[in-house]
Every structure is written in C-alpha cells, then in structure tokens.
Scaffold this active site. Structure first.
Site: not given
Length: 519
Positions: A121, A180, A182, A274
């Site tokens: 995104d 994610d 990282d 989540d």
C-alpha cells in the site's frame, strides 16, 4: 482589587473543600483502590495459572496432536503438505522490505504448496518500484510470489489483507500465514505451526511469539521488551491454556482460511482488525493455540514518535472494539458463559481498559491531589503494597531486566497518559478513534549510521519538534505536588513524585528513544 482577589482565593477554597473536594476525592480514591484490587487479582490469577502450566507441563504439544508432516514419503511427495498462503502487508517499508521478503521466501515448504503475497500500500513510487523488483528477483528463483497494489488504502491493513484473499488461487490454499514487514520467520516456522492445524480441525489460529532484534538499542526498547514479554510469556500462555482464546497479535500467526471466512473475514471498523477477527472466530466456537517456543524476529519502535502512535492504536482500538462488540458477545449462544466472562472481564475490561486508566488516574492524578487535602488518606496497602506486587508479577517475563524495574514503572506511568487518552477516545468513539499511523521501522538504518564515523556524533531534531507540552505540564504538576508534600506532607509521597516528575520531564523534552534527525 488584585489584593482582594488574592485574599478571596483561600476563603473560596475553604468553602468548597469540605462539601465538594473532600467527598469527590474520597470517591476517586475508593474507585481507584477497587480497580487496583481487581488488577492485582487478575495478575495473581495469571501467576497461579502460569505456575500450574509450567509445573504440570501443560504444553500445547501435550494438549493437541502435532505430529510432523511426512517429508520422506516418495508416494505422497509434496501432496502430504497443504497449500499455504503467506501475506506480507507493507506501507513504505524502505528499511525492512528485503528482510521480510527474504525470510518468507526462505521458508522450508514445498515450492508448489507455497504462495507469497506482498500487499504493498506504499505511497512512495520509488519504494513501490524497489519492492516490485525484489519480488521479481525471488520469482526468478522459483518462488511463487506475487506483488499486489491497490488504488487506495481503504481499510488500511485489513483492507489489504481482505483484497489479497479475493484472488482465485487463494481457494486452493487451506491456511494463511501473516507477517508484518519487519517480521522474519525462521525457515522451519510453517513445519512447526501447520501440524497443529492439520491434525486438529477445531483449531483456527496458531500464534507464535515475537523476538525483538533491537531490544538493546536504547532504554525505551528495553522497557517495551519488558511489557511485551509479560504479554507473551504470561497473558497469551494463560489464555491459550485456560480457554483456548486470546487476541491475535496481527502477525507471526497462521489462520485456517475456513475459520476466517466463517467469522466474516477481515473488517476495518476499528484499528485492531486482528483482535476483531479473533473474537468473531472465537464466538463461532473456534479454538486458538499459542506456541511460546516458536519465535519470530521483529523490530520494536525505537523512536518515541513511532512508539506513541503505536500505543494510541493499541489502546484506542480495543476500547472501540469493546464498545461495538459487547452486546454481540453477551447474546452469543455458541460459546460457554465462562468464555464470555473471560472475553468481557479478563480480556477487555481488566487488560484493555482498567489497566490503562488506573495507572494514570491513580498514580499521576489522585495520589498527588491527596497531598493538598490531608483529610483524604490512602491506605499503605493501596499505594505501596499492591503496586509493588503488581510490578514484581510483571517482571517475570523478562528476568534479565529486573534491575530496570524502577525505570519501567516510571516510563509506563508516562505512557499511561497516552493510553488513557486513547482508551477514552475509543470508548467514546471520538475524533481519533480510527486514526491509523503505520509504525515506522528503522531496520538496519541506525546500525549503518552508527558504523559511520560521521554518524558517531549525536544528531538531534530541532528543539521545538522534540517538545511534548502535555508531558511537561504533568511534570510541573507532579514537581509542585512533591515540593508541597516535602514541606507540609506526612506520607513521604515526594520521593515518588520527584522521580515521576523527572520521567515526565525527560519524555517531555524528547530525550527518550533513538533520536532521528529530520531529513
């Protein structure tokens, strides 16, 4: 007239003190003490459960079947392995996109049974091109990886994950793993998590633990490690063992796609998509498993700005979700009354609302206020014994940082200002309830700067960009209360107030975390 007004102030104070201030402050003390006791009982309950889990060795592998999938069967070949979709949501992840994509593409799983989606995104065209080229590089190595972008960021992360699930090839996948940008899973991540889903059809989610690669970067990251280690070591373990429900951490987990679909898929009505999905799946009767032995490398926010935005989202989102789902939980007929109580009381009220509000209101407002009203006394068990016990119970997650407990308490009290504000915004669904700011990651950028001789000189942002007026205001208030207590008090609160005032001041002038200069 100035002298008359000044003389009238003490008179006005004496008139409202007894009939108004004293009763209100006593009520505030009673409410805070009640919440403190509830929080203490919750911590004790979790301590007893986690001790029982460890002593009885009530581990997931003893509660569920988790036999490894056959790798050496020449007849079955890769057919013994289910098809797995791996999603990596990204947003302008210049510093870490290579790490996460490389780690996911290095997962030990049959190539024809693994589909990797990079859901980008990003708004920076240069970064988008860099990520696209990285995906093409791995595709040339034989990895089934797709690079996907959207026309807008509607729904933020939830919108990206939902869009990724719409593709036709996803119908061939049974499970979806989410990381994610990282997060860097070890090669055996899927082989250690998927068997729980394959052999136990009632399980919807397998959650792994986070391991922090930059925990030693600064004192702020050490403080975060202490809080999150308690969350993973105790909270997630207890919830998984007692009622097979806990909040999905949004990453480093594997979902059964059928459970995601049955629960209604991803929704963007709050900033904790989540947690939203986890609760809806739980209300459908699905079970969750937490694997503390499976750890995934990740990065902690190392700048105060990034950490503050993250904590706003993590505090506001659950409160807002509680507001929206309370009646849905109460009226649900598929789960037991015990699970309803656990979700409403333990999961939401105690951990997501009371824990934030009590920390700031009691220790930073009510206790200092009682210094000016000696008629209101706080029992020693309420202001010393219970807080000390809660602090010690919180320390079990990170034994190596036990000597930092004092700093952790001071820093958590400072952050409780932002968490309380965010919690109230979420409960009232005020202006910033749906604010989403992606947590900035530094990756190896800071290490590269540190290795540079030019980077050895401390660099600072402009002074006015580092100042936080609210923290400085609370610092002044606590400092004034401390001096008044030193001069006229009898409970020696000034010892705590002076140190807490210093903590607010340090944060207020921006001297916390890694200081990154403006480009």
């Amino acid at each position: 007239m100035d002298g008359g007004a000044a003389a009238a102030l003490p008179e006005a104070w004496s008139q409202v003190r007894a009939p108004v201030i004293v009763p209100l402050l006593r009520l505030a003390v009673a409410v805070c003490l009640t919440m403190s006791v509830l929080l203490f009982l919750e911590r004790m309950y979790m301590a007893v459960v986690i001790a029982g889990v460890r002593l009885l060795r009530f581990r997931p592998e003893r509660r569920y079947r988790c036999d490894p999938l056959p790798e050496d069967d020449p007849e079955l070949g890769s057919e013994a392995f289910p098809a797995v979709l791996v999603q990596i949501p990204m947003f302008n992840e210049r510093e870490v996109y290579q790490l996460s994509i490389g780690a996911v593409c290095g997962l030990s799983w049959p190539a024809d049974k693994l589909v990797v989606q990079v859901l980008d995104d990003s708004t920076d065209e240069l970064i988008k091109e860099m990520v696209r080229l990285e995906c093409e590089r791995w595709a040339r190595k034989g990895i089934n990886i797709t690079y996907q972008i959207r026309e807008d960021r509607k729904g933020y992360k939830a919108g990206a994950l939902k869009a990724g699930m719409r593709h036709g090839y996803v119908r061939d996948c049974e499970y979806v793993a989410i990381f994610d940008a990282d997060f860097q899973p070890d090669p055996d991540f899927l082989k250690r998590t998927i068997p729980y889903l394959v052999h136990n059809p009632e399980i919807a989610l397998v959650q792994a633990r986070w391991r922090f690669v930059n925990a030693d970067e600064c004192l702020m990251t050490r403080m975060q490690e202490m809080s999150l280690d308690y969350h993973f070591t105790v909270e997630q373990e207890v919830s998984s063992s007692v009622c097979a429900f806990f909040g999905f951490n949004g990453t480093a987990g594997v979902w059964r796609i059928a459970a995601v679909n049955e629960a209604g898929g991803w929704k963007d009505r709050t900033t904790v998509e989540d947690m939203d999905l986890a609760i809806r799946a739980s209300l459908k009767g699905w079970k969750f498993v937490y694997l503390g032995d499976v750890q995934v490398k990740s990065e902690l926010p190392s700048t105060f700005k990034a950490f503050r935005f993250q904590q706003h989202r993590w505090s506001c989102g659950p409160a807002n979700l509680f507001r929206k789902m309370l009646m849905e939980i109460v009226t649900n007929k598929k789960v037991t009354i015990w699970k309803k109580i656990h979700v409403i009381y333990n999961f939401f009220l105690i951990r997501k609302i009371i824990a934030h509000i009590i920390t700031f209101s009691f220790y930073c407002l009510v206790i200092p206020a009682t210094i000016f009203v000696p008629e209101v006394r706080i029992p020693k068990w309420g202001c010393v014994y219970i807080p000390s016990a809660i602090t010690l119970l919180n320390s079990v997650g990170t034994p190596r940082s036990f000597h930092l407990l004092f700093f952790w308490v001071a820093f958590e009290n400072v952050m409780s200002l932002h968490r309380t504000k965010a919690t109230l915004i979420g409960l009232l669904e005020a202006g910033r309830a749906n604010e989403w700011v992606v947590t900035a990651k530094l990756g190896s950028a800071m290490k590269m700067k540190a290795s540079n001789k030019a980077g050895l000189r401390k660099q600072f942002m402009r002074v006015w960009e580092r100042l936080h007026i609210t923290e400085l205001g609370v610092s002044v208030f606590l400092f004034a209360c401390g001096w008044y207590d030193l001069a006229y008090g009898r409970d020696h609160f000034f010892i705590y107030l002076f140190f807490q005032s210093i903590a607010f001041f340090i944060v207020g002038i921006g001297y916390v975390g890694t200081i990154v200069p403006q480009s």
